[in-house]
Design an enzyme around this catalytic site. Structure first.
Site, mmCIF file in Angstrom:
data_model
loop_
_atom_site.group_PDB
_atom_site.id
_atom_site.type_symbol
_atom_site.label_atom_id
_atom_site.label_comp_id
_atom_site.label_asym_id
_atom_site.label_seq_id
_atom_site.Cartn_x
_atom_site.Cartn_y
_atom_site.Cartn_z
ATOM 1 N N THR A 28 0.835 -1.245 0.062
ATOM 2 C CA THR A 28 0.014 0.202 -0.041
ATOM 3 C C THR A 28 0.842 1.371 -0.092
ATOM 4 O O THR A 28 0.604 2.306 -0.649
ATOM 5 C CB THR A 28 -0.936 -0.094 1.152
ATOM 6 O OG1 THR A 28 -0.134 -0.037 2.351
ATOM 7 C CG2 THR A 28 -1.905 -0.988 1.067
ATOM 8 N N PHE A 35 -7.353 -4.855 -0.027
ATOM 9 C CA PHE A 35 -8.644 -5.195 -0.253
ATOM 10 C C PHE A 35 -9.493 -4.627 0.873
ATOM 11 O O PHE A 35 -10.555 -4.330 0.676
ATOM 12 C CB PHE A 35 -8.916 -6.680 -0.373
ATOM 13 C CG PHE A 35 -8.665 -7.232 -1.910
ATOM 14 C CD1 PHE A 35 -8.233 -6.557 -2.588
ATOM 15 C CD2 PHE A 35 -8.560 -8.821 -1.798
ATOM 16 C CE1 PHE A 35 -8.007 -7.230 -3.983
ATOM 17 C CE2 PHE A 35 -8.245 -9.114 -2.890
ATOM 18 C CZ PHE A 35 -8.090 -8.505 -4.172
ATOM 19 N N GLN A 103 1.463 -13.211 -0.348
ATOM 20 C CA GLN A 103 0.039 -13.221 -1.246
ATOM 21 C C GLN A 103 -0.206 -12.321 -2.163
ATOM 22 O O GLN A 103 -1.075 -12.434 -2.949
ATOM 23 C CB GLN A 103 -1.011 -13.001 -0.165
ATOM 24 C CG GLN A 103 -0.759 -14.160 0.833
ATOM 25 C CD GLN A 103 -1.842 -13.584 2.111
ATOM 26 O OE1 GLN A 103 -3.026 -14.036 2.195
ATOM 27 N NE2 GLN A 103 -1.264 -13.090 3.096
ATOM 28 N N ASP A 106 2.176 -8.625 -7.334
ATOM 29 C CA ASP A 106 2.519 -7.293 -7.797
ATOM 30 C C ASP A 106 3.984 -7.351 -8.302
ATOM 31 O O ASP A 106 4.548 -6.668 -8.873
ATOM 32 C CB ASP A 106 2.408 -6.100 -7.057
ATOM 33 C CG ASP A 106 2.869 -6.330 -5.853
ATOM 34 O OD1 ASP A 106 3.980 -6.946 -5.491
ATOM 35 O OD2 ASP A 106 2.285 -5.677 -4.778
ATOM 36 N N HIS A 121 0.034 -16.765 -4.532
ATOM 37 C CA HIS A 121 -1.048 -16.496 -5.435
ATOM 38 C C HIS A 121 -0.677 -15.991 -6.916
ATOM 39 O O HIS A 121 -1.454 -15.314 -7.671
ATOM 40 C CB HIS A 121 -2.115 -15.265 -4.985
ATOM 41 C CG HIS A 121 -2.635 -15.578 -3.621
ATOM 42 N ND1 HIS A 121 -3.042 -14.955 -2.748
ATOM 43 C CD2 HIS A 121 -2.823 -16.937 -2.949
ATOM 44 C CE1 HIS A 121 -3.635 -15.512 -1.596
ATOM 45 N NE2 HIS A 121 -3.372 -16.767 -1.970
ATOM 46 N N CYS A 129 -2.028 -18.922 -22.026
ATOM 47 C CA CYS A 129 -3.546 -19.299 -22.684
ATOM 48 C C CYS A 129 -4.088 -20.171 -21.772
ATOM 49 O O CYS A 129 -3.524 -21.190 -21.413
ATOM 50 C CB CYS A 129 -3.130 -19.661 -24.180
ATOM 51 S SG CYS A 129 -4.599 -20.402 -24.880
ATOM 52 N N CYS A 132 -4.371 -23.608 -24.432
ATOM 53 C CA CYS A 132 -3.173 -24.243 -24.722
ATOM 54 C C CYS A 132 -2.151 -24.084 -23.844
ATOM 55 O O CYS A 132 -0.856 -24.658 -23.933
ATOM 56 C CB CYS A 132 -2.982 -23.889 -25.960
ATOM 57 S SG CYS A 132 -2.235 -22.228 -26.563
ATOM 58 N N THR A 190 -0.932 -7.967 6.336
ATOM 59 C CA THR A 190 -2.135 -9.057 5.700
ATOM 60 C C THR A 190 -3.215 -9.153 7.000
ATOM 61 O O THR A 190 -2.968 -9.242 8.058
ATOM 62 C CB THR A 190 -1.538 -10.556 5.581
ATOM 63 O OG1 THR A 190 -2.644 -11.400 5.460
ATOM 64 C CG2 THR A 190 -0.586 -11.090 6.606
ATOM 65 N N ILE A 231 4.021 -0.637 7.700
ATOM 66 C CA ILE A 231 4.896 -1.936 7.710
ATOM 67 C C ILE A 231 6.422 -0.865 7.223
ATOM 68 O O ILE A 231 7.633 -1.287 7.766
ATOM 69 C CB ILE A 231 4.827 -2.928 6.997
ATOM 70 C CG1 ILE A 231 5.722 -4.164 7.154
ATOM 71 C CG2 ILE A 231 4.488 -2.508 5.455
ATOM 72 C CD1 ILE A 231 5.330 -5.201 6.707
HETATM 73 P P1 CNA Z 1 -5.960 -7.706 2.882
HETATM 74 O O1 CNA Z 1 -7.113 -8.471 3.301
HETATM 75 O O2 CNA Z 1 -6.563 -6.564 1.884
HETATM 76 O O3 CNA Z 1 -5.419 -6.977 4.033
HETATM 77 C C1 CNA Z 1 -4.308 -6.127 3.972
HETATM 78 C C2 CNA Z 1 -4.076 -5.781 5.370
HETATM 79 O O4 CNA Z 1 -2.923 -5.045 5.456
HETATM 80 C C3 CNA Z 1 -5.086 -5.104 6.260
HETATM 81 O O5 CNA Z 1 -5.446 -5.565 7.341
HETATM 82 C C4 CNA Z 1 -4.512 -3.749 6.252
HETATM 83 O O6 CNA Z 1 -4.849 -3.116 7.797
HETATM 84 C C5 CNA Z 1 -2.940 -3.827 6.534
HETATM 85 N N1 CNA Z 1 -2.239 -2.677 5.864
HETATM 86 C C6 CNA Z 1 -2.674 -1.778 4.992
HETATM 87 N N2 CNA Z 1 -1.465 -1.033 4.608
HETATM 88 C C7 CNA Z 1 -0.699 -1.236 5.623
HETATM 89 C C8 CNA Z 1 0.701 -0.656 5.976
HETATM 90 N N3 CNA Z 1 1.245 0.302 5.184
HETATM 91 N N4 CNA Z 1 1.349 -1.317 6.736
HETATM 92 C C9 CNA Z 1 0.897 -2.438 7.555
HETATM 93 N N5 CNA Z 1 -0.311 -2.972 7.454
HETATM 94 C C10 CNA Z 1 -0.953 -2.542 6.444
HETATM 95 O O7 CNA Z 1 -4.805 -8.302 1.983
HETATM 96 P P2 CNA Z 1 -4.202 -9.985 2.266
HETATM 97 O O8 CNA Z 1 -3.109 -9.861 1.448
HETATM 98 O O9 CNA Z 1 -4.348 -10.378 3.613
HETATM 99 O O10 CNA Z 1 -5.153 -10.933 1.385
HETATM 100 C C11 CNA Z 1 -4.991 -11.609 0.642
HETATM 101 C C12 CNA Z 1 -5.514 -11.335 -0.830
HETATM 102 C C13 CNA Z 1 -5.320 -9.719 -1.361
HETATM 103 C C14 CNA Z 1 -4.467 -11.957 -1.728
HETATM 104 O O11 CNA Z 1 -5.179 -12.899 -2.416
HETATM 105 C C15 CNA Z 1 -3.838 -10.985 -2.655
HETATM 106 O O12 CNA Z 1 -3.188 -11.202 -3.802
HETATM 107 C C16 CNA Z 1 -4.832 -9.610 -2.588
HETATM 108 N N6 CNA Z 1 -4.161 -8.369 -3.060
HETATM 109 C C17 CNA Z 1 -2.687 -8.458 -3.516
HETATM 110 C C18 CNA Z 1 -2.517 -6.942 -3.886
HETATM 111 C C19 CNA Z 1 -0.961 -6.796 -4.323
HETATM 112 O O13 CNA Z 1 -0.489 -7.813 -4.988
HETATM 113 N N7 CNA Z 1 -0.405 -5.776 -4.099
HETATM 114 C C20 CNA Z 1 -3.400 -5.873 -3.689
HETATM 115 C C21 CNA Z 1 -4.471 -6.096 -3.453
HETATM 116 C C22 CNA Z 1 -5.029 -7.611 -2.974
#
Ligand code: CNA
Length: 238
Positions: A28, A35, A103, A106, A121, A129, A132, A190, A231
């Site tokens: 973020t 999400f 997870q 990106d 993930h 594809c 194929c 997460t 973080i």
């Molecule tokens: P989530 O469920 O969206 O949770 C994210 C967590 O991170 C929340 O609890 C927030 O409070 C916390 N958070 C947000 N910003 C910060 C920060 N700066 N410092 C510390 N904590 C923070 O996401 P999860 O990864 O738990 O859920 C899994 C899904 C979301 C996976 O399947 C991912 O592929 C998917 N996802 C990925 C991306 C990406 O690749 N960047 C973006 C959005 C969703």
């Protein structure tokens, strides 16, 4: 410095077997919305929640709408690794960190220089594809309009694990092994709501489990250290 961050730093300084397990919150601060936070993807206006659009059923039924969401919400121009990604890569080079288990889809850990990255993930930086299995440059899925198609007529899809799909067994096994044998396990950015990934924490057998997350998680009470801060800010101090 915050007393909890000092403790985390001491754990890391004394270890050569740190494992990191993270999620969307790690990115973020690079400008990619997660999400669930206040300005994450759940609070934006789409007809369906992200978990529905990013599901196997939805992709098969309405690839057009899937790709509209994918290109608008998952592909963000000019994103760069932040302090958390960069410090993790440095800890690996210093011989302290054994693996990043993520997870995220990106590619930012690799962009930061991390070598052992287990992408539970998958990644939007790879495509193939769906009929194929021919591999394609990710540009065909991430840019342009409409549904990208292979010469064979199949829909080209991102190499990500959509909801309802199975995680790769080899990656999962490797993640379990790293976590099971870790001395320090840092879990960061997460919500620990998405299974089976979130359940990986249960394989940890040590007594140095640190959770670094802005909001609380279902595992807070099981952790040895809980830090509710950004973080990137935490990692710039360790
Ligand atoms: P989530 O469920 O969206 O949770 C994210 C967590 O991170 C929340 O609890 C927030 O409070 C916390 N958070 C947000 N910003 C910060 C920060 N700066 N410092 C510390 N904590 C923070 O996401 P999860 O990864 O738990 O859920 C899994 C899904 C979301 C996976 O399947 C991912 O592929 C998917 N996802 C990925 C991306 C990406 O690749 N960047 C973006 C959005 C969703």
């Amino acid at each position: 410095m915050d007393e909890k961050i000092v403790r985390l730093k001491e754990w890391i300084d004394a270890s050569d077997n740190v494992v990191f397990f993270g999620g969307a919150g790690v990115s973020t601060e690079s400008g990619i919305p997660d999400f669930r936070s206040v300005d994450g993807l759940y609070n934006q206006k789409w007809k369906y929640p992200p978990e529905t659009i990013l599901s196997h059923t939805f992709f098969e039924r309405d690839p057009e709408e899937y790709y509209r969401f994918h290109r608008e919400k998952l592909v963000i121009e000019g994103v760069k690794p932040n302090r958390a990604h960069l410090r993790l890569a440095e800890l690996e080079r210093e011989g302290k960190l054994r693996a990043v288990i993520t997870q995220n889809i990106d590619g930012l850990h690799q962009a930061a220089g991390s070598k052992t990255v287990l992408e539970l993930h998958g990644s939007i930086l790879r495509a193939y594809c769906s009929r194929c299995l021919k591999r394609f440059d990710a540009d065909v899925i991430n840019y342009g309009t409409g549904v990208p198609r292979c010469g064979c007529g199949g829909v080209i899809r991102p190499d990500i694990v959509l909801y309802e799909e199975q995680l790769d067994n080899d990656i999962l096994r490797s993640a379990v092994n790293f976590i099971r044998s870790a001395d320090v396990l840092i879990v960061g950015g997460t919500s620990l709501n998405v299974y089976p990934a979130a359940g990986l924490i249960n394989y940890y057998q040590g007594n140095k489990l640190a959770l670094v997350n802005l909001s609380s998680t279902p595992y807070d009470s099981e952790a040895d250290l809980v830090i509710h801060e950004k973080i990137g800010e935490v990692f710039s101090q360790i």
